[in-house]
Design a protein around this motif. Structure first.
Motif, short mmCIF file in Angstrom:
data_model
loop_
_atom_site.label_atom_id
_atom_site.label_comp_id
_atom_site.label_asym_id
_atom_site.label_seq_id
_atom_site.Cartn_x
_atom_site.Cartn_y
_atom_site.Cartn_z
N VAL A 17 0.86 -1.23 0.00
CA VAL A 17 0.04 0.06 -0.23
C VAL A 17 0.74 1.05 -0.09
CG1 VAL A 17 -1.50 1.32 1.21
CG2 VAL A 17 -1.96 -1.18 1.03
N SER A 18 1.79 1.08 0.76
CA SER A 18 2.92 2.47 0.88
C SER A 18 3.49 2.84 -0.60
CB SER A 18 4.03 2.19 1.84
OG SER A 18 3.35 2.02 3.22
N VAL A 19 3.98 1.59 -1.11
CA VAL A 19 4.67 1.62 -2.45
C VAL A 19 3.86 2.27 -3.53
CG1 VAL A 19 5.50 0.54 -4.16
CG2 VAL A 19 6.53 0.13 -2.00
N PHE A 20 2.44 1.74 -3.62
CA PHE A 20 1.50 2.17 -4.53
C PHE A 20 1.00 3.52 -4.10
CE2 PHE A 20 1.61 -2.27 -6.01
CZ PHE A 20 1.40 -1.80 -7.36
N CYS A 21 0.94 3.88 -2.98
CA CYS A 21 0.50 5.47 -2.59
C CYS A 21 1.70 6.36 -3.28
CB CYS A 21 0.28 5.55 -1.18
SG CYS A 21 -1.11 4.70 -0.57
N LEU A 22 2.88 6.04 -2.86
CA LEU A 22 3.93 6.79 -3.33
C LEU A 22 4.04 6.87 -4.66
CD1 LEU A 22 6.27 8.73 -2.21
CD2 LEU A 22 7.65 6.66 -2.61
N LEU A 23 3.82 5.81 -5.39
CA LEU A 23 3.71 5.82 -6.83
C LEU A 23 2.53 6.58 -7.43
CD1 LEU A 23 4.93 4.36 -9.33
CD2 LEU A 23 3.08 2.38 -8.91
N GLY A 24 1.42 6.51 -6.97
CA GLY A 24 0.41 7.44 -7.22
C GLY A 24 0.57 8.63 -7.18
N LEU A 25 1.07 8.84 -6.13
CA LEU A 25 1.43 10.39 -5.75
C LEU A 25 2.53 11.22 -6.74
CD1 LEU A 25 1.24 12.91 -3.86
CD2 LEU A 25 3.16 12.18 -2.71
N LEU A 37 -5.99 11.11 -17.66
CA LEU A 37 -4.74 10.12 -17.45
C LEU A 37 -4.41 10.13 -15.71
CD1 LEU A 37 -2.43 8.60 -18.59
CD2 LEU A 37 -1.09 10.68 -18.87
N ASN A 38 -4.61 11.22 -15.25
CA ASN A 38 -4.16 11.20 -13.60
C ASN A 38 -5.25 10.20 -13.07
OD1 ASN A 38 -3.29 11.87 -11.36
ND2 ASN A 38 -3.64 14.26 -11.51
N TYR A 39 -6.68 10.37 -13.73
CA TYR A 39 -7.53 9.69 -13.00
C TYR A 39 -7.32 8.06 -13.32
CZ TYR A 39 -12.18 7.66 -12.14
OH TYR A 39 -13.23 6.74 -11.54
N CYS A 40 -6.86 7.76 -14.31
CA CYS A 40 -6.62 6.34 -14.72
C CYS A 40 -5.43 5.92 -14.06
CB CYS A 40 -6.27 6.36 -16.18
SG CYS A 40 -7.82 6.22 -17.44
N LEU A 41 -4.60 6.46 -13.81
CA LEU A 41 -3.23 6.20 -13.17
C LEU A 41 -3.53 5.88 -11.56
CD1 LEU A 41 -0.49 8.08 -14.60
CD2 LEU A 41 -0.39 5.54 -14.46
N ARG A 42 -4.39 6.60 -10.95
CA ARG A 42 -4.57 6.61 -9.62
C ARG A 42 -5.41 5.48 -9.48
NH1 ARG A 42 -6.99 12.01 -7.63
NH2 ARG A 42 -7.45 12.37 -9.92
N SER A 43 -6.55 5.41 -10.36
CA SER A 43 -7.53 4.19 -10.22
C SER A 43 -6.71 3.02 -10.30
CB SER A 43 -8.73 4.21 -11.31
OG SER A 43 -9.54 5.52 -11.03
N GLY A 44 -5.87 2.85 -11.38
CA GLY A 44 -5.03 1.82 -11.55
C GLY A 44 -4.09 1.27 -10.42
N CYS A 45 -3.41 2.31 -9.62
CA CYS A 45 -3.01 1.90 -8.49
C CYS A 45 -3.60 1.53 -7.25
CB CYS A 45 -2.20 3.52 -8.07
SG CYS A 45 -0.52 3.87 -8.99
N VAL A 46 -4.98 2.21 -7.19
CA VAL A 46 -6.00 1.64 -6.11
C VAL A 46 -6.43 0.11 -6.51
CG1 VAL A 46 -8.26 1.77 -5.16
CG2 VAL A 46 -6.82 3.71 -5.53
#
Length: 143
Positions: A17-25, A37-46
């Protein structure tokens, strides 16, 4: 028990979770104002993060169940390969998982206890018959 030791997988899940939060940020900051694109990347990370977390927590249990080390409720199948037992200790209900070897040991012990109980019950009946006959003789002698 080894199968219930989830702490390692839960630790990996927190790291995940920490890695994907950092990656999404970081990806959100790097992309800037491109909303889609921002929405798609954040949704993909989640989605990826939650999927990996669920797999890390539940996949070992599913694999153990599939390998025949299943854990089921005793009310459904008491004499199956494994079962869950609730034991009372000092008024508290404690849940304990029994594997197949434990179940066979308990079945053997239960059979031995039943045989001992049956034997003692027969001896009690015999002793009661003796006592009744002695009472009857005593009454006959007093008459």
């Amino acid at each position: 028990m080894k199968i219930l030791n989830d702490s390692k997988f839960i630790g990996f899940s927190i790291y995940n979770v920490s890695v994907f939060c950092l990656l999404g940020l970081l990806s959100s900051v790097a992309i800037g104002n491109q909303e889609t694109l921002n929405y798609c990347l954040r949704s993909g990370c989640v989605i990826i993060c939650t999927t990996i977390t669920m797999l890390m927590v539940f996949l070992p249990k599913i694999l153990a169940w599939k390998d025949g080390k299943s854990y089921i409720e005793p009310s459904a199948h008491f004499m199956s390969t494994s079962t869950t037992a609730c034991l009372r200790t000092d008024g508290k209900v404690v849940s304990r998982f029994l594997q197949m070897t434990d179940l066979h040991k308990l079945q053997t012990m239960l059979q031995q206890k039943y045989k001992t109980y049956h034997k003692l019950h027969q001896e009690l009946i015999t002793l009661q018959d003796i006592v009744n006959e002695l009472k009857h003789r005593c009454q006959c002698n007093h008459s």
